[in-house]
Write an enzyme that holds these catalytic residues in place. Structure first.
Site, mmCIF file in Angstrom:
data_model
loop_
_atom_site.group_PDB
_atom_site.id
_atom_site.type_symbol
_atom_site.label_atom_id
_atom_site.label_comp_id
_atom_site.label_asym_id
_atom_site.label_seq_id
_atom_site.Cartn_x
_atom_site.Cartn_y
_atom_site.Cartn_z
ATOM 1 C CE1 TYR A 154 -3.203 -0.114 4.682
ATOM 2 C CE2 TYR A 154 -4.216 -2.198 5.316
ATOM 3 C CZ TYR A 154 -3.809 -1.311 4.341
ATOM 4 O OH TYR A 154 -3.995 -1.631 3.012
ATOM 5 C CB SER B 213 -0.859 0.010 1.278
ATOM 6 O OG SER B 213 -1.440 1.280 1.465
HETATM 7 N N1 LIG Z 1 -8.875 -1.155 -0.459
HETATM 8 C C1 LIG Z 1 -7.904 -0.260 -0.424
HETATM 9 O O1 LIG Z 1 -8.121 0.958 -0.289
HETATM 10 C C2 LIG Z 1 -6.489 -0.721 -0.534
HETATM 11 C C3 LIG Z 1 -6.150 -2.056 -0.295
HETATM 12 N N2 LIG Z 1 -4.823 -2.423 -0.378
HETATM 13 C C4 LIG Z 1 -4.442 -3.818 -0.100
HETATM 14 O O2 LIG Z 1 -4.958 -4.649 -1.141
HETATM 15 C C5 LIG Z 1 -5.237 -5.947 -0.631
HETATM 16 C C6 LIG Z 1 -6.663 -6.323 -0.971
HETATM 17 O O3 LIG Z 1 -7.497 -5.308 -0.439
HETATM 18 P P1 LIG Z 1 -9.081 -5.311 -0.703
HETATM 19 O O4 LIG Z 1 -9.395 -6.230 -1.830
HETATM 20 O O5 LIG Z 1 -9.505 -3.898 -0.739
HETATM 21 O O6 LIG Z 1 -9.593 -5.953 0.674
HETATM 22 P P2 LIG Z 1 -10.825 -6.946 0.914
HETATM 23 O O7 LIG Z 1 -11.144 -6.865 2.352
HETATM 24 O O8 LIG Z 1 -11.867 -6.691 -0.104
HETATM 25 O O9 LIG Z 1 -10.191 -8.389 0.586
HETATM 26 C C7 LIG Z 1 -9.276 -8.967 1.466
HETATM 27 C C8 LIG Z 1 -9.501 -10.460 1.372
HETATM 28 O O10 LIG Z 1 -8.557 -11.114 2.228
HETATM 29 C C9 LIG Z 1 -9.277 -12.078 2.986
HETATM 30 N N3 LIG Z 1 -8.613 -12.398 4.258
HETATM 31 C C10 LIG Z 1 -8.641 -11.678 5.402
HETATM 32 N N4 LIG Z 1 -7.959 -12.324 6.371
HETATM 33 C C11 LIG Z 1 -7.513 -13.494 5.826
HETATM 34 C C12 LIG Z 1 -6.766 -14.602 6.322
HETATM 35 N N5 LIG Z 1 -6.357 -14.652 7.584
HETATM 36 N N6 LIG Z 1 -6.511 -15.630 5.493
HETATM 37 C C13 LIG Z 1 -6.933 -15.594 4.208
HETATM 38 N N7 LIG Z 1 -7.650 -14.572 3.658
HETATM 39 C C14 LIG Z 1 -7.927 -13.537 4.471
HETATM 40 C C15 LIG Z 1 -10.616 -11.415 3.233
HETATM 41 O O11 LIG Z 1 -11.588 -12.371 3.647
HETATM 42 P P3 LIG Z 1 -12.798 -11.794 4.537
HETATM 43 O O12 LIG Z 1 -13.564 -10.876 3.637
HETATM 44 O O13 LIG Z 1 -13.564 -13.001 4.978
HETATM 45 O O14 LIG Z 1 -12.160 -11.063 5.677
HETATM 46 C C16 LIG Z 1 -10.906 -10.837 1.861
HETATM 47 O O15 LIG Z 1 -11.490 -11.793 1.019
HETATM 48 C C17 LIG Z 1 -4.984 -5.870 0.882
HETATM 49 O O16 LIG Z 1 -3.679 -6.366 1.158
HETATM 50 C C18 LIG Z 1 -5.023 -4.372 1.170
HETATM 51 O O17 LIG Z 1 -4.228 -4.054 2.297
HETATM 52 C C19 LIG Z 1 -3.822 -1.534 -0.700
HETATM 53 C C20 LIG Z 1 -4.140 -0.229 -0.951
HETATM 54 C C21 LIG Z 1 -5.485 0.268 -0.895
HETATM 55 C C1 LIG Z 2 -0.870 11.146 3.637
HETATM 56 C C2 LIG Z 2 -0.864 11.957 2.369
HETATM 57 C C3 LIG Z 2 -1.908 11.882 1.481
HETATM 58 C C4 LIG Z 2 -3.076 11.023 1.755
HETATM 59 C C5 LIG Z 2 -2.945 9.703 1.635
HETATM 60 C C6 LIG Z 2 -3.994 8.782 1.969
HETATM 61 C C7 LIG Z 2 -5.281 9.264 2.535
HETATM 62 C C8 LIG Z 2 -3.766 7.474 1.722
HETATM 63 C C9 LIG Z 2 -4.668 6.414 2.035
HETATM 64 C C10 LIG Z 2 -4.275 5.180 1.620
HETATM 65 C C11 LIG Z 2 -4.972 3.968 1.937
HETATM 66 C C12 LIG Z 2 -6.278 3.997 2.605
HETATM 67 C C13 LIG Z 2 -4.339 2.810 1.607
HETATM 68 C C14 LIG Z 2 -4.807 1.541 1.962
HETATM 69 O O1 LIG Z 2 -4.078 0.543 1.815
HETATM 70 C C15 LIG Z 2 -1.902 12.666 0.193
HETATM 71 C C16 LIG Z 2 -3.276 13.254 -0.043
HETATM 72 C C17 LIG Z 2 -1.529 11.699 -0.944
HETATM 73 C C18 LIG Z 2 -0.912 13.820 0.243
HETATM 74 C C19 LIG Z 2 0.424 13.428 0.772
HETATM 75 C C20 LIG Z 2 0.314 12.825 2.177
#
Ligand SMILES: NC(=O)C1=CN([C@@H]2O[C@H](COP(=O)(O)OP(=O)(O)OC[C@H]3O[C@@H](n4cnc5c(N)ncnc54)[C@H](OP(=O)(O)O)[C@@H]3O)[C@@H](O)[C@H]2O)C=CC1
Ligand SMILES: CC1=C(/C=C/C(C)=C/C=C/C(C)=C/C=O)C(C)(C)CCC1
Length: 313
Positions: free
Chosen positions: A186, A173
């Site tokens: 996180y 992320s």
């Molecule tokens: N959404 C966002 O804004 C962002 C997400 N990410 C990253 O992208 C990846 C996917 O995110 P996203 O698709 O949004 O999340 P979701 O919650 O939609 O999907 C995550 C999946 O992982 C499963 N999971 C959770 N715990 C376990 C476990 N112990 N073993 C196996 N599977 C598990 C969940 O199952 P269940 O639903 O049953 O919990 C779910 O199906 C994550 O690593 C997230 O951190 C990165 C940047 C931004």
């Molecule tokens: C901190 C920060 C910003 C905000 C970032 C945010 C809100 C990120 C959220 C990310 C998430 C939710 C990731 C999940 O995996 C900006 C606007 C880029 C400006 C520069 C500093």
């Protein structure tokens, strides 16, 4: 005399390395074919995991789907099969290393071949302020977003090294590259995931396993619902809206298919990673509204938890 010889050899080595890699920068890198690859995706029942399964299928790969939630995992497999793809589902809790190792052996036995691409996608977030966050949620976030990477890599990397062929994708992320408030669990887990990924990449390069590729994927907010409510300043959101999940996965795939080591999605988010020394970013955060962006998300989580508690009562 010897020192002079050693230094000149080192210099030649560096020049050779730069020349060998600069060609990649100048020439448009070729997209590698992945038809026939066996791709394992963790968290395949979730928002991004499901889309990754479909994108890999579009490129002709066979997918192995791991998720703790068997019904959402089966739903992903159904969508893959409707596309004419091959999908194999396993209900696995990636925080339980024995679960990971046993299912990895089961995959090899069932399919008669090794996993050649590993997508560590499963992820969770507590959604609580530091002192409101129960220890169990802190531990769960670290176990899913960080410790699980060790277990899946230990399960599948040996065979990739034996063939000097494979690809490890870490879905981290932007919050593994820079932080913001109220997501301590996180951020810590994603910074750890970045550190793990980069250290492993260095190890593979140092040991000349150039056939085992690695891609670190660092998306900004994606509209999957995981960070429902997260809000930055409206004016900034106009230029930096939450990502469409499909767009995010397509950008990640473009990077994976050219063996790009790191991809921040969107490109704008390379900036904070590169430019924000601590003193300036507190001011920037205030201006952008990113210092308090998680408060509405935490309130949403609280409302959802309260509603869930009422529903159960
Ligand atoms: N959404 C966002 O804004 C962002 C997400 N990410 C990253 O992208 C990846 C996917 O995110 P996203 O698709 O949004 O999340 P979701 O919650 O939609 O999907 C995550 C999946 O992982 C499963 N999971 C959770 N715990 C376990 C476990 N112990 N073993 C196996 N599977 C598990 C969940 O199952 P269940 O639903 O049953 O919990 C779910 O199906 C994550 O690593 C997230 O951190 C990165 C940047 C931004
Ligand atoms: C901190 C920060 C910003 C905000 C970032 C945010 C809100 C990120 C959220 C990310 C998430 C939710 C990731 C999940 O995996 C900006 C606007 C880029 C400006 C520069 C500093």
């Amino acid at each position: 005399m010897i020192n002079l010889f050693t230094y000149s050899m080192m210099l030649l080595d560096v020049i050779y390395f730069i020349l060998r890699n600069s060609l990649r920068i100048v020439m448009r890198p070729r997209t590698k074919p992945i038809d026939g690859e066996l791709v394992l995706i963790t968290g395949a029942g979730g928002g991004l995991g499901r889309l990754f399964a479909q994108e890999f299928t579009k490129h002709g790969a066979e997918v192995v789907l791991w998720d703790i939630n068997s019904s959402s995992n089966e739903q992903t497999a159904k969508l893959v099969r409707e596309m004419g793809g091959k999908a194999h589902t396993y209900t696995v809790d990636v925080t339980k290393k024995e679960d990971v190792y046993q299912n990895a052996d089961l995959v090899r036995k069932d399919l008669g071949r090794d996993v050649t691409m590993l997508v560590n996608n499963a992820g969770v977030v507590a959604g609580e302020r530091m002192l409101d966050c129960p220890d169990e949620l802190v531990e769960r976030t670290m176990k899913v977003n960080c410790h699980a990477l060790f277990w899946t890599v230990k399960a599948f990397l040996p065979q990739m090294k034996a063939q000097n062929h494979g690809h490890i994708v870490t879905i981290a992320s932007v919050l593994g590259l820079f932080s913001t408030a109220c997501v301590e669990d996180y951020c810590a887990s994603k910074f750890a995931a970045v550190g793990f990924h980069e250290s492993l990449a260095h190890e593979l390069l140092a040991d000349e396993f150039d056939g085992v590729k690695m891609t670190l994927v660092c998306p900004y907010i994606v509209d999957t619902g995981m960070f429902e409510g997260c809000k930055i300043r409206y004016e900034v959101e106009l230029i930096l809206p939450p990502l469409e999940p499909q767009y995010c996965v397509e950008q990640a795939m473009n990077a994976i298919l050219i063996d790009q080591p790191l991809v921040c999605i969107p490109r704008l988010t390379y900036l904070p990673f590169l430019l924000l020394p601590w003193e300036s970013n507190v001011v920037t955060y205030r201006f952008m509204g990113s210092d308090k962006c998680m408060v509405p998300f935490i309130d949403t989580m609280k409302k959802q938890a309260a509603n869930a508690a009422i529903a159960v009562a």
